[in-house]
Structure formats: C-alpha cells, structure tokens
Design a protein around this motif. Structure first.
Motif, PDB file in Angstrom:
ATOM      1  N   GLY A 160       0.989  -1.220   0.015  1.00 23.63           N
ATOM      2  CA  GLY A 160       0.032  -0.090   0.001  1.00 23.63           C
ATOM      3  C   GLY A 160       0.770   1.235  -0.048  1.00 23.63           C
ATOM      4  N   LYS A 161       1.869   1.361   0.875  1.00 21.86           N
ATOM      5  CA  LYS A 161       2.863   2.353   0.624  1.00 21.86           C
ATOM      6  C   LYS A 161       3.473   2.598  -0.789  1.00 21.86           C
ATOM      7  N   TRP A 162       3.758   1.604  -1.347  1.00 20.78           N
ATOM      8  CA  TRP A 162       4.387   1.619  -2.699  1.00 20.78           C
ATOM      9  C   TRP A 162       3.286   2.122  -3.532  1.00 20.78           C
ATOM     10  N   ALA A 163       2.193   1.703  -3.522  1.00 16.19           N
ATOM     11  CA  ALA A 163       0.880   2.274  -4.341  1.00 16.19           C
ATOM     12  C   ALA A 163       0.456   3.439  -4.185  1.00 16.19           C
ATOM     13  N   GLY A 223       3.957   6.370  -1.010  1.00 12.72           N
ATOM     14  CA  GLY A 223       4.834   6.583   0.258  1.00 12.72           C
ATOM     15  C   GLY A 223       6.208   6.357   0.044  1.00 12.72           C
ATOM     16  N   TYR A 224       6.597   5.656  -0.914  1.00 13.63           N
ATOM     17  CA  TYR A 224       8.301   5.261  -1.173  1.00 13.63           C
ATOM     18  C   TYR A 224       8.365   5.698  -2.409  1.00 13.63           C
ATOM     19  N   LYS A 225       9.759   6.328  -2.296  1.00 13.72           N
ATOM     20  CA  LYS A 225      10.302   7.118  -3.890  1.00 13.72           C
ATOM     21  C   LYS A 225      11.556   6.564  -3.844  1.00 13.72           C
ATOM     22  N   VAL A 226      12.028   6.261  -5.154  1.00 12.97           N
ATOM     23  CA  VAL A 226      13.483   6.197  -5.443  1.00 12.97           C
ATOM     24  C   VAL A 226      14.038   7.459  -5.926  1.00 12.97           C
TER      25      VAL A 226
END
Length: 70
Positions: A34-37, A40-43
């Motif tokens: 859910g955080k990726w979608a 919430g996470y970024k490269v």
C-alpha cells in the motif's frame, strides 16, 4: 541455522524460512504494498542513464508547461 532479519513494516524478527519472508505476516506485506501504491516510497537516486536524460530533455522541449494556464 536460518538467516534472520527485521520485518520492514513492524520490525519484528523474521526467519528466512518463514512463509511471509521478508515480512512477518501477510498484513505487513499488504501494508508495505500500500505504501508503494500510494507513493509513500520513492526512489530518489538521480537518473544516470544518458539516453533517458536525453529523452527527458527532448520531452520537456517539445511539451513545455504554460504556467499561466489554470
């Protein structure tokens, strides 16, 4: 001896032989997804590929944003 690490979501110890490895549970796996979608996470590593940089440069030249258009 089995490898162990901490669940990336709740930080419980997880063995490599556990069913949900590297997460401690399916719940933690879904929270992480859910955080990726949701972004919430970024490269945050800068782009190093010269071809991709050129393509981005061309794209900006061909499609400039107009700040006065709202």
């Amino acid at each position: 001896m089995s490898k162990a690490l901490f669940c990336p979501t709740c930080h419980k110890v997880v063995l490599a032989t556990d069913e949900n490895f590297p997460f401690c549970s399916d719940r933690c796996r879904l929270l992480d997804l859910g955080k990726w979608a949701s972004g919430g996470y970024k490269v945050s590593t800068p782009i190093q590929d010269p071809d991709l940089l050129e393509e981005l440069s061309r794209s900006k030249r061909d499609n400039p944003k107009h700040e006065d258009e709202d």
